[in-house]
Design a protein around this motif. Structure first.
Motif, PDB file in Angstrom:
ATOM      1  N   UNK A   1     -25.095   8.703  -3.429  1.00 17.53           N
ATOM      2  CA  UNK A   1     -26.333   8.353  -2.737  1.00 17.53           C
ATOM      3  C   UNK A   1     -27.449   8.358  -3.763  1.00 17.53           C
ATOM      4  N   UNK A   2     -27.859   7.189  -4.233  1.00 13.96           N
ATOM      5  CA  UNK A   2     -28.888   7.110  -5.270  1.00 13.96           C
ATOM      6  C   UNK A   2     -30.279   6.875  -4.710  1.00 13.96           C
ATOM      7  N   UNK A   3     -30.375   6.396  -3.468  1.00 13.88           N
ATOM      8  CA  UNK A   3     -31.671   6.170  -2.831  1.00 13.88           C
ATOM      9  C   UNK A   3     -31.926   7.221  -1.776  1.00 13.88           C
ATOM     10  N   UNK A   4     -32.823   6.903  -0.870  1.00 10.39           N
ATOM     11  CA  UNK A   4     -33.107   7.836   0.224  1.00 10.39           C
ATOM     12  C   UNK A   4     -31.958   7.813   1.229  1.00 10.39           C
ATOM     13  N   UNK A   5     -31.942   8.768   2.122  1.00 12.99           N
ATOM     14  CA  UNK A   5     -30.820   8.948   3.045  1.00 12.99           C
ATOM     15  C   UNK A   5     -30.635   7.779   3.998  1.00 12.99           C
ATOM     16  N   UNK A   6     -31.688   7.005   4.249  1.00 21.19           N
ATOM     17  CA  UNK A   6     -31.544   5.882   5.172  1.00 21.19           C
ATOM     18  C   UNK A   6     -31.086   4.595   4.479  1.00 21.19           C
ATOM     19  N   UNK A   7     -30.820   4.661   3.175  1.00 20.88           N
ATOM     20  CA  UNK A   7     -30.308   3.518   2.422  1.00 20.88           C
ATOM     21  C   UNK A   7     -28.815   3.699   2.178  1.00 20.88           C
ATOM     22  N   UNK A   8     -28.064   2.603   2.038  1.00 20.92           N
ATOM     23  CA  UNK A   8     -26.631   2.733   1.788  1.00 20.92           C
ATOM     24  C   UNK A   8     -26.366   3.319   0.401  1.00 20.92           C
TER      25      UNK A   8
ATOM     26  N   UNK B   1     -14.363  -1.670 -18.261  1.00 22.78           N
ATOM     27  CA  UNK B   1     -15.738  -2.136 -18.010  1.00 22.78           C
ATOM     28  C   UNK B   1     -16.288  -1.431 -16.783  1.00 22.78           C
ATOM     29  N   UNK B   2     -17.580  -1.069 -16.831  1.00 19.67           N
ATOM     30  CA  UNK B   2     -18.207  -0.318 -15.744  1.00 19.67           C
ATOM     31  C   UNK B   2     -19.330  -1.132 -15.140  1.00 19.67           C
ATOM     32  N   UNK B   3     -19.484  -1.039 -13.800  1.00 20.91           N
ATOM     33  CA  UNK B   3     -20.595  -1.680 -13.100  1.00 20.91           C
ATOM     34  C   UNK B   3     -20.871  -0.938 -11.813  1.00 20.91           C
ATOM     35  N   UNK B   4     -21.969  -1.281 -11.176  1.00 21.49           N
ATOM     36  CA  UNK B   4     -22.335  -0.652  -9.914  1.00 21.49           C
ATOM     37  C   UNK B   4     -22.572  -1.731  -8.870  1.00 21.49           C
ATOM     38  N   UNK B   5     -22.441  -1.327  -7.617  1.00 22.22           N
ATOM     39  CA  UNK B   5     -22.647  -2.243  -6.493  1.00 22.22           C
ATOM     40  C   UNK B   5     -23.536  -1.560  -5.481  1.00 22.22           C
ATOM     41  N   UNK B   6     -24.620  -2.245  -5.118  1.00 17.12           N
ATOM     42  CA  UNK B   6     -25.519  -1.741  -4.081  1.00 17.12           C
ATOM     43  C   UNK B   6     -25.148  -2.448  -2.788  1.00 17.12           C
ATOM     44  N   UNK B   7     -24.909  -1.717  -1.718  1.00 24.05           N
ATOM     45  CA  UNK B   7     -24.532  -2.348  -0.448  1.00 24.05           C
ATOM     46  C   UNK B   7     -25.722  -2.821   0.326  1.00 24.05           C
TER      47      UNK B   7
END
Length: 107
Positions: free
Chosen positions: A82-89, A101-107
């Motif tokens: 959980x990188x954002x606030x609790x109401x964010x995915x 290789x490394x990457x991130x995905x924001x839902x």
């Protein structure tokens, strides 16, 4: 986590008391409940999600519905944080099982 009965804010430990961060209301620590809490002083590395460059993803869950932008492989290990606030995915961090290789995905 314990919340203040007076104002509902989160309380923190201060010696033998739990003190409200907002209104200052305090109550004695309940020893029976304090064993159920995990504080940062007693956490071990197993409680932490690794997202650093040298993190060992091997053995983590895999996702077969992703595509590595580096090598085209369709399987990657992942962790969720959980990188954002609790109401964010939450954010998913991936590591390719073939090339690393490394990457991130924001839902």
């Amino acid at each position: 986590m314990q919340f203040c009965d007076e104002c509902g804010s989160m309380m923190h430990a201060d010696g033998e008391q739990m003190v409200c961060a907002d209104c200052g209301h305090s109550v004695p620590k309940d020893d029976a409940l304090s064993e159920a809490y995990v504080s940062t002083t007693t956490q071990d590395e197993g409680d932490v999600i690794e997202t650093s460059e040298d993190a060992n993803f091997e053995g983590k869950p895999t996702d077969d519905d992703v595509r590595c932008d580096d090598c085209g492989n369709t399987t990657a290990w992942y962790t969720i944080k959980q990188t954002g606030s609790a109401d964010e995915p939450p954010t998913r961090f991936f590591k390719c099982t073939e090339c690393g290789y490394r990457w991130r995905e924001y839902n």
